[in-house]
Write a protein that holds these residues in place. Sequence first.
Motif, short mmCIF file in Angstrom:
data_model
loop_
_atom_site.label_atom_id
_atom_site.label_comp_id
_atom_site.label_asym_id
_atom_site.label_seq_id
_atom_site.Cartn_x
_atom_site.Cartn_y
_atom_site.Cartn_z
N LYS A 28 -28.09 8.75 -15.38
CA LYS A 28 -28.70 9.42 -14.22
C LYS A 28 -29.25 8.37 -13.25
N VAL A 29 -29.28 8.74 -11.99
CA VAL A 29 -29.95 7.90 -11.00
C VAL A 29 -31.45 7.97 -11.29
N VAL A 30 -32.11 6.80 -11.38
CA VAL A 30 -33.56 6.82 -11.60
C VAL A 30 -34.32 6.25 -10.41
N TRP A 31 -33.61 5.49 -9.58
CA TRP A 31 -34.29 4.92 -8.39
C TRP A 31 -33.25 4.47 -7.39
N THR A 32 -33.54 4.69 -6.10
CA THR A 32 -32.78 4.04 -5.02
C THR A 32 -33.79 3.53 -4.02
N GLY A 33 -33.43 2.45 -3.34
CA GLY A 33 -34.34 1.91 -2.34
C GLY A 33 -33.80 0.62 -1.79
N SER A 34 -34.70 -0.09 -1.12
CA SER A 34 -34.31 -1.36 -0.54
C SER A 34 -34.14 -2.39 -1.66
N ASP A 35 -33.08 -3.18 -1.57
CA ASP A 35 -32.78 -4.15 -2.62
C ASP A 35 -33.99 -5.05 -2.91
N LYS A 36 -34.72 -5.41 -1.87
CA LYS A 36 -35.85 -6.34 -2.06
C LYS A 36 -37.00 -5.70 -2.85
N ASP A 37 -37.02 -4.37 -2.90
CA ASP A 37 -38.09 -3.68 -3.63
C ASP A 37 -37.73 -3.39 -5.09
N HIS A 48 -28.97 -2.51 2.88
CA HIS A 48 -29.45 -3.57 1.97
C HIS A 48 -30.14 -2.92 0.77
N ALA A 49 -29.42 -2.06 0.11
CA ALA A 49 -30.03 -1.17 -0.87
C ALA A 49 -29.66 -1.53 -2.31
N ALA A 50 -30.34 -0.88 -3.21
CA ALA A 50 -30.01 -0.97 -4.63
C ALA A 50 -30.12 0.42 -5.26
N LEU A 51 -29.45 0.56 -6.39
CA LEU A 51 -29.37 1.85 -7.10
C LEU A 51 -29.58 1.56 -8.58
N ALA A 52 -30.58 2.22 -9.18
CA ALA A 52 -30.85 2.00 -10.60
C ALA A 52 -30.50 3.25 -11.40
N VAL A 53 -29.91 3.02 -12.58
CA VAL A 53 -29.40 4.10 -13.42
C VAL A 53 -29.99 3.96 -14.82
N SER A 54 -30.29 5.09 -15.42
CA SER A 54 -30.67 5.07 -16.82
C SER A 54 -30.09 6.31 -17.50
N ASP A 55 -29.47 6.11 -18.64
CA ASP A 55 -28.85 7.22 -19.37
C ASP A 55 -27.95 8.07 -18.50
N ASP A 88 -31.03 0.86 -17.21
CA ASP A 88 -30.04 0.12 -18.00
C ASP A 88 -28.85 -0.36 -17.17
N PHE A 89 -28.82 0.06 -15.92
CA PHE A 89 -27.75 -0.40 -15.03
C PHE A 89 -28.27 -0.44 -13.60
N VAL A 90 -28.00 -1.52 -12.90
CA VAL A 90 -28.43 -1.64 -11.51
C VAL A 90 -27.28 -2.12 -10.65
N LEU A 91 -27.06 -1.43 -9.54
CA LEU A 91 -26.10 -1.89 -8.53
C LEU A 91 -26.91 -2.44 -7.37
N ARG A 92 -26.77 -3.74 -7.11
CA ARG A 92 -27.56 -4.41 -6.06
C ARG A 92 -26.67 -4.75 -4.87
N ASP A 93 -27.31 -5.23 -3.81
CA ASP A 93 -26.62 -5.74 -2.64
C ASP A 93 -25.62 -4.73 -2.08
N ILE A 94 -26.10 -3.48 -1.97
CA ILE A 94 -25.29 -2.42 -1.37
C ILE A 94 -25.50 -2.50 0.15
N GLY A 95 -24.43 -2.68 0.90
CA GLY A 95 -24.57 -2.79 2.36
C GLY A 95 -25.08 -1.49 2.96
N ILE A 113 -26.52 -5.81 -14.44
CA ILE A 113 -26.77 -5.94 -13.00
C ILE A 113 -25.47 -6.31 -12.31
N VAL A 114 -25.06 -5.46 -11.37
CA VAL A 114 -23.79 -5.66 -10.68
C VAL A 114 -24.06 -5.75 -9.18
N SER A 115 -23.37 -6.65 -8.50
CA SER A 115 -23.49 -6.74 -7.04
C SER A 115 -22.39 -5.92 -6.37
#
Lengths: 413, 413
Positions: free
Chosen positions: A40-49, A31-38, A6-13, A62-64
Motif C-alpha cells: 500500500k502507499v503509505v506516504w507521498t511528498g517532496s523527495d527532500k522530505d 521532485h517527489a517520492a513515494l513510500a510503500v509498505s505491505d 519497505d519500498f521507496v521510489l525516489r527522484d520522481i520528476g 530504494i529505487v530512483s
Amino acid sequence: MRIRTDFVLRDIGQLLTMDGNGSAGIGLLTHAALAVSDGKVVWTGSDKDLETYCTLQSDTEIVSAGGSVVTPGFVDSHTHPLFGATRQDEFAMRAAGATYQEIAAAGGGILNSVKRTRSASAAVLEENMKHHLSIMLSNGTTTVEAKSGYGLDLITELRCLEIAGKVAGEVPQTIIPTFMGAHEVPVEFKGRPDEYIDYLISEVNPRVKEQGIAEFVDIFCEKGVFTPEQTARYLAASTDQGFALKIHADEFYDTGGTAVAVKAGATSADHLLSISEENIHLIAESKTVATLLPGTALFLNKPFPPGRKLLDAGASVALATDFNPGSCFCDSMPLVVNLAVCQCGFTVEEALVSATVNGAAALGLEKHKGRLVKGFDADFVVWNCADFRTIPYHLGNPDVAVVYCTGLKVYST
Amino acid sequence: MRIRTDFVLRDIGQLLTMDGNGSAGIGLLTHAALAVSDGKVVWTGSDKDLETYCTLQSDTEIVSAGGSVVTPGFVDSHTHPLFGATRQDEFAMRAAGATYQEIAAAGGGILNSVKRTRSASAAVLEENMKHHLSIMLSNGTTTVEAKSGYGLDLITELRCLEIAGKVAGEVPQTIIPTFMGAHEVPVEFKGRPDEYIDYLISEVNPRVKEQGIAEFVDIFCEKGVFTPEQTARYLAASTDQGFALKIHADEFYDTGGTAVAVKAGATSADHLLSISEENIHLIAESKTVATLLPGTALFLNKPFPPGRKLLDAGASVALATDFNPGSCFCDSMPLVVNLAVCQCGFTVEEALVSATVNGAAALGLEKHKGRLVKGFDADFVVWNCADFRTIPYHLGNPDVAVVYCTGLKVYST
C-alpha cells in the motif's frame, strides 16, 4: 511517529497522485517520492522530505525514478477478454464494405464468438486472456474488469468466470470478473428474449452468486438485443440477488438505457455514443459513472462519444478499452487516453483522471485503486518521459518504462 | 541452375510477397518459404518446393517462421524526425481549447520547433531521431523518409541533413533524407515568402545538392505558408537543380497544391485532407503518388483523408505516419494501417499495399523496397499471428515478432 516503509521510489520528476487537488484533480507533485509498505502507499511528498517523515530501514528497497513521470496504473473497467477465437475475418469483411446483416448472415457477430467460445478448451480461453492481460500490463494497465458473455448458457458462462478467477490468481494485475450472460440472446432462445431473461434470473444468476465468481452483472440494452423494459427487469432481479450493476447503454441507438441504469442505481453505464442531451444531465446528477469507450467508435467508424458534454454536465466519466474480438480489438489504455483527448474533448488531465480514478469508481474500487494516496494499493507506472502530457501525446507507442502492482515490479521494458 | 542462398525462412503460414497478384496485389503464398542471398530476395515459393529450386549450403542459415505471417517491412515515406524538442505543451493547450492562433501567440507551431532545433546540440538531434527510429523498427518499419525543415536557415538545414546521413549509417533501416527548407517562412523572412524562396533556390538548394545529402525537396503549399505560385516556382527551380519532388498539398485548405504537384511531376503529393474532386481525378491519372497521413487527421481532429475516393479513381495511394513533434507525434505504421481501414475506406489488403509497395514508390524505391520478390531488398517482418488480417485488426499493440533488414535479424520481441 515516523512511517515505516519497505519500498521507496525516489527522484520522481512528476508524481500524479490523483488526490483530487490541482487541475482536474491530478494532485501533481514535482521532485517527489513515494513510500510503500505491505503493498500500500503509505506516504507521498517532496523527495527532500522523505527522511523527515519515513523510516528507511536497512532492508528498505530504494529505487530512483530518474526524474521520470509516475502515475497510478490504468484501471480498464470494461473488457471482454474471455473468448475462443478472434474475428479478424469479419473485420476484413467490414472493411471491404459488408454490412452488419451480411456479416451476421455469414455467421458473424457476437453469436460467432459464442459458438467459438462454447467449443474452445479451457486452455485456449485461459491463454487468450493471459496473452492480452500481458499486453495490457506492458501498456500500464494494472486493474482489468473481465466480462463473460460469449457463453450464453449455464455451463460456458460459469466456465468463463471460473477461468477468469483462475487467471486472476496467476497474473500481477487485479482482475474484476463481471457476469454478462445478458450479452445477446442465444440461438436456443431466438425470438424469446424474455424467456432468456427468465432463465438467467432463475438458473444462472443464482449459480454465479453462489459460487461468488462475479460481483457485477452487465446487460446489453440495445435495439435488437434487450429492450429497456427487459433490461430494467433483469437489473432489478439482479439487485435483489445481491449483484452490483453495469449496463451497455445507448451505444448504437438512443434507447434510453442510461435512464434505466440511473434508475436501477447501476455503478456504471457504458458506451453512450448515442446518449440524449436529457440523459447526459440525468447521469451527471446521479452516482452512476459514465464509461466511454472511444476505441470502439474508432474501430466501427461511429461518431465518438460526447465526452466534453458529459464532463461539462458534471458527470463522473471513466475511460476503458472495450477490448473484445468483434467491435474493438484494442488492449491499449494509452491509445484510449489519446482518443479521449484528440476526439472527445478531454483535457490531458481529465483523460488521465478518467482512466484511473474514475475507472476505479466504475468498479466500486474508489477506496483502493486509481490514486497514489495513503492506504491505496501501490499500483503505478514509471513512464519513460519527464512530462505527463507526453502520455497521450505519444500516439501509438506508449512510453511505459516500469509497472508495479501492489509495490512489486511486474514489468519493465 | 539452382539458386544459391545464404538465408532461408521456412514454414511461413502466409507470405505477402506484394508481387501484384491476387486481391489488391498482395501476392499471398501459404505454406511458403523465402530465400535470401547477399541481402536480396532470391526466391519465394511453396515451402515444399524449396529444395527443388534452391541450393541449401552447409552454412545456409535456416529459420522457421512457425506458421506465422511474413510481410515486407513498412515503408514510412513521410516523417519529420529531426527536431530539438517535443511539443506536448501545445498538445495539452489544444486539448484545453486553445486555438491555432493562441498557440502561435504563445510561441507555438512549426516556428517553435525551429527555435528549439536551431539551439539543439547535434547529440540531441541525433538521439531524438535514433530513439524514434528504434521504436519504428519495433513496429515493423524498415524504410523511413526523414525530412529536415525545422532549421529554415543554411546552417541548421545542412546540419540536420548531415545528422540524418550519419544516423542512416548507424541504424538498421534504410533512411531517405529529404530537404524541406520550405516548411515555413522563418522569422528572418517574415512577410517575405518570395524572398525566402529566392534564398532557398540560390543559397541552400545548391549546397544540399553539392553535398549530396538529399535526393528530394519538399514544400508546404498551404494558406498562410507558400502559395501555389511560390510552390510551382520552387519546384521548377529544384527540378532544374536535379532534385526529385515532394509536396505538402491540400492539407487544411484546397489551395490546389495537388495540381501543382502533378504539373511539376512530383513523386508524391502528401496529406490531401482537403483535396477537390477534380484533383482526385487529376492525381489518379498522373504518376504522382497520393500519400495519406491519417494519424495527423486523428491527432488534429480533422476529417480523415478521402482514401476510398482516391483508390476508386485509380490513384496510387501510399500511407505514412507524418511523425513530427507538432501535428502528429505518431511513429506507428500499424496504427496508420488501422486508421486507413477503419476511417478511410481501405480494405485490409489495400492498406498493406499502400504501406509497403506504394510507400516505396513515393520514395522512388519501387524497384528495391516494399515487395518480397526476386531482386528486392530482404526487408521483412515476421508477425506473431497466423492471419495477415490481424495486423490492422489488433489496434494499438502491433503483433511484430521479428524484423529483418537486408536479410539480417535486427529486432525481435
